[in-house]
Design a protein around this motif. Structure first.
Motif, mmCIF file in Angstrom:
data_model
loop_
_atom_site.group_PDB
_atom_site.id
_atom_site.type_symbol
_atom_site.label_atom_id
_atom_site.label_comp_id
_atom_site.label_asym_id
_atom_site.label_seq_id
_atom_site.Cartn_x
_atom_site.Cartn_y
_atom_site.Cartn_z
ATOM 1 N N GLN A 115 0.900 -1.333 0.018
ATOM 2 C CA GLN A 115 -0.065 -0.005 -0.112
ATOM 3 C C GLN A 115 0.806 1.235 0.203
ATOM 4 O OE1 GLN A 115 -3.447 -0.327 0.069
ATOM 5 N NE2 GLN A 115 -2.814 -2.577 -0.366
ATOM 6 N N ALA A 116 0.380 2.216 -0.750
ATOM 7 C CA ALA A 116 1.291 3.543 -0.930
ATOM 8 C C ALA A 116 1.387 4.168 0.506
ATOM 9 C CB ALA A 116 1.018 4.273 -2.132
ATOM 10 N N LEU A 117 2.320 4.964 0.905
ATOM 11 C CA LEU A 117 2.505 5.688 2.015
ATOM 12 C C LEU A 117 3.019 6.770 1.307
ATOM 13 C CD1 LEU A 117 1.813 5.812 4.862
ATOM 14 C CD2 LEU A 117 4.244 5.153 5.498
ATOM 15 N N LEU A 136 7.810 -2.202 6.259
ATOM 16 C CA LEU A 136 7.966 -0.626 5.650
ATOM 17 C C LEU A 136 8.923 -0.831 4.752
ATOM 18 C CD1 LEU A 136 8.036 0.888 9.208
ATOM 19 C CD2 LEU A 136 6.047 0.816 7.759
ATOM 20 N N ALA A 137 8.542 -0.451 3.389
ATOM 21 C CA ALA A 137 9.531 -0.663 2.378
ATOM 22 C C ALA A 137 9.611 0.645 1.594
ATOM 23 C CB ALA A 137 9.034 -1.608 1.219
ATOM 24 N N SER A 138 10.900 1.179 1.125
ATOM 25 C CA SER A 138 11.150 2.216 0.473
ATOM 26 C C SER A 138 11.913 2.154 -0.394
ATOM 27 C CB SER A 138 11.920 3.167 1.778
ATOM 28 O OG SER A 138 12.391 4.617 1.076
ATOM 29 N N HIS A 139 11.748 2.918 -1.584
ATOM 30 C CA HIS A 139 12.431 2.888 -2.938
ATOM 31 C C HIS A 139 13.021 4.015 -3.589
ATOM 32 C CE1 HIS A 139 10.678 -1.353 -3.175
ATOM 33 N NE2 HIS A 139 9.499 -0.469 -2.541
ATOM 34 N N THR A 140 13.835 4.132 -4.593
ATOM 35 C CA THR A 140 14.263 5.258 -5.195
ATOM 36 C C THR A 140 14.428 5.096 -6.682
ATOM 37 O OG1 THR A 140 16.582 4.568 -5.251
ATOM 38 C CG2 THR A 140 16.108 5.469 -3.324
ATOM 39 N N ALA A 143 13.602 5.646 9.132
ATOM 40 C CA ALA A 143 12.900 6.837 9.681
ATOM 41 C C ALA A 143 11.403 6.492 10.262
ATOM 42 C CB ALA A 143 13.212 7.860 8.912
ATOM 43 N N VAL A 144 10.905 5.836 9.125
ATOM 44 C CA VAL A 144 9.488 5.700 9.359
ATOM 45 C C VAL A 144 9.153 4.820 10.614
ATOM 46 C CG1 VAL A 144 7.317 4.592 8.395
ATOM 47 C CG2 VAL A 144 8.698 6.058 6.945
ATOM 48 N N THR A 196 7.390 5.148 -0.950
ATOM 49 C CA THR A 196 7.576 4.306 0.500
ATOM 50 C C THR A 196 6.258 3.754 0.776
ATOM 51 O OG1 THR A 196 9.007 6.111 1.409
ATOM 52 C CG2 THR A 196 7.854 4.583 2.980
ATOM 53 N N GLU A 197 6.381 2.178 0.980
ATOM 54 C CA GLU A 197 4.898 1.327 1.020
ATOM 55 C C GLU A 197 4.866 0.669 2.265
ATOM 56 O OE1 GLU A 197 4.802 0.445 -3.969
ATOM 57 O OE2 GLU A 197 6.300 -0.732 -2.535
#
Length: 366
Positions: A251-253, A290-294, A313-314, A359-360
């Motif tokens: 899910q998008a955050l 908690l997944a973060s991408h660039t 950080a989240v 970030t998802e």
């Protein structure tokens, strides 16, 4: 990473063979496994963050002004030489000493004679002539000896007699006198000594009144009260919970991160509070990824690091809100999971790149 379990009617026969799946699942429903988390309580403790120590302060030396008489010229002596005084004196002397004139009277003699024995009387044996009637043929047999005496012999010698001996008569000669003048010392030279007193001057000087010293002050220790989590109740009990099937997918955050930053803005925190916190509140004990991408711009290593820092950080923010850290899995995928054609070397618009900067979150099994 474990995959989320989907229980649907078409999978009933297969899933029935697993030993730890939920019992009596309903077709078309989604379930996630919930593990009762460890229960922690907060305890406060006081830490010494800076020990007590001493502060040494230097108090400078103090000085005072004093006056003093100093000798600028030592006492001395002045020597005055008084020369000698001379006078004259007449001295008489004998320039020629007196003597005597000698007159010699020679000796006088008279005539006389004196008879002296020039040969004394004597006697000697003398051999006489041979006897004419000597019957021996040896003439010496007829000779004889006679003891014959001879008288003394005298001679008369003319002599001179001393009538008067030689004599000397003295006639005195008178002496001659003269005089000369000489200089005589009337008063010898002398030195007159005069004492010259010392000279003094008044000076002003600064002298040490009190030397520098140190004072000691004790600075108390600095303490800090910190709160730490202490395990109160061990979790680990597993239950199955029915969840919305959409929540087991990413899910998008929609957090807008500043360029190159992993710091949550107030707007980002508000999104987490309104979008993610309700899901966690409604599903207690469920683990969340908690997944973060660039995007692909920049190096792969820098993008990996940036995405991990943003995911962390989240997670840190959720922990500060009271979420148990054991239920959070923070992953940074960097540029490895792009959602469109924007790969390395592909020219994309800023809007296309923005799709990959995301970030998802999703609910996951333990």
């Amino acid at each position: 990473m474990k995959r989320v379990l989907f229980l649907c009617a078409v999978m009933t026969a297969t899933l029935g063979m697993a030993q730890d799946l939920p019992t009596n699942p309903e077709p078309g429903k989604c379930y996630v496994r919930c593990t009762t988390p460890d229960v922690y309580v907060n305890e406060t403790m006081t830490l010494t963050v800076k020990p007590a120590y001493k502060v040494l302060k230097t108090v400078p030396a103090t000085f005072k002004t004093v006056t003093e008489q100093v000798e600028v010229k030592a006492a001395g002596k002045k020597l005055t030489i008084i020369p000698e005084k001379w006078g004259t004196e007449t001295v008489s002397y004998v320039s020629k000493e007196g003597g005597n004139t000698l007159r010699i009277t020679p000796a006088s003699f008279g005539s006389a004679s004196e008879t002296i024995e020039i040969k004394p009387a004597y006697a000697q044996w003398e051999l006489g002539a041979a006897a004419p009637d000597c019957a021996s043929g040896n003439p010496d047999d007829c000779r004889y000896w006679c003891y014959k005496g001879y008288p003394a012999e005298f001679a008369t010698v003319s002599t001179t007699t001393l009538t008067s001996d030689a004599s000397v008569s003295k006639t005195p000669l008178g002496s001659q006198n003269a005089s000369y003048t000489k200089r005589v010392l009337l008063e010898p030279a002398r030195v007159v000594e005069e004492v010259i007193p010392a000279e003094y001057k008044t000076i002003t000087k600064t002298v040490l009144d009190k030397d520098a010293y140190t004072t000691e002050e004790t600075v108390p220790a600095v303490t800090k009260t910190v709160t730490k989590e202490v395990l109160k109740e061990k979790g680990g009990l597993t239950t199955w919970k029915e969840v919305e099937c959409s929540l087991v997918e990413y899910q998008a955050l929609p957090i807008s991160w500043n360029l190159g930053s992993a710091t949550l803005t107030s707007a980002a925190k508000s999104i987490i509070d309104t979008r993610l916190m309700p899901v966690l509140d409604q599903n207690p004990g469920v683990k969340v990824e908690l997944a973060s991408h660039t995007d692909v711009r920049g190096t792969a290593s820098s993008n990996k690091d940036l995405s991990e820092r943003r995911a962390k950080a989240v997670a840190d923010y959720l922990i500060s809100k009271g979420v148990n850290s054991s239920l959070l899995v923070a992953n940074g995928y960097g540029e490895t999971k792009t959602k469109n054609r924007c790969k390395e070397g592909v020219s994309c618009t800023e809007r296309e790149h923005a799709v990959n900067r995301r970030t998802e979150f999703r609910l996951i099994n333990n």
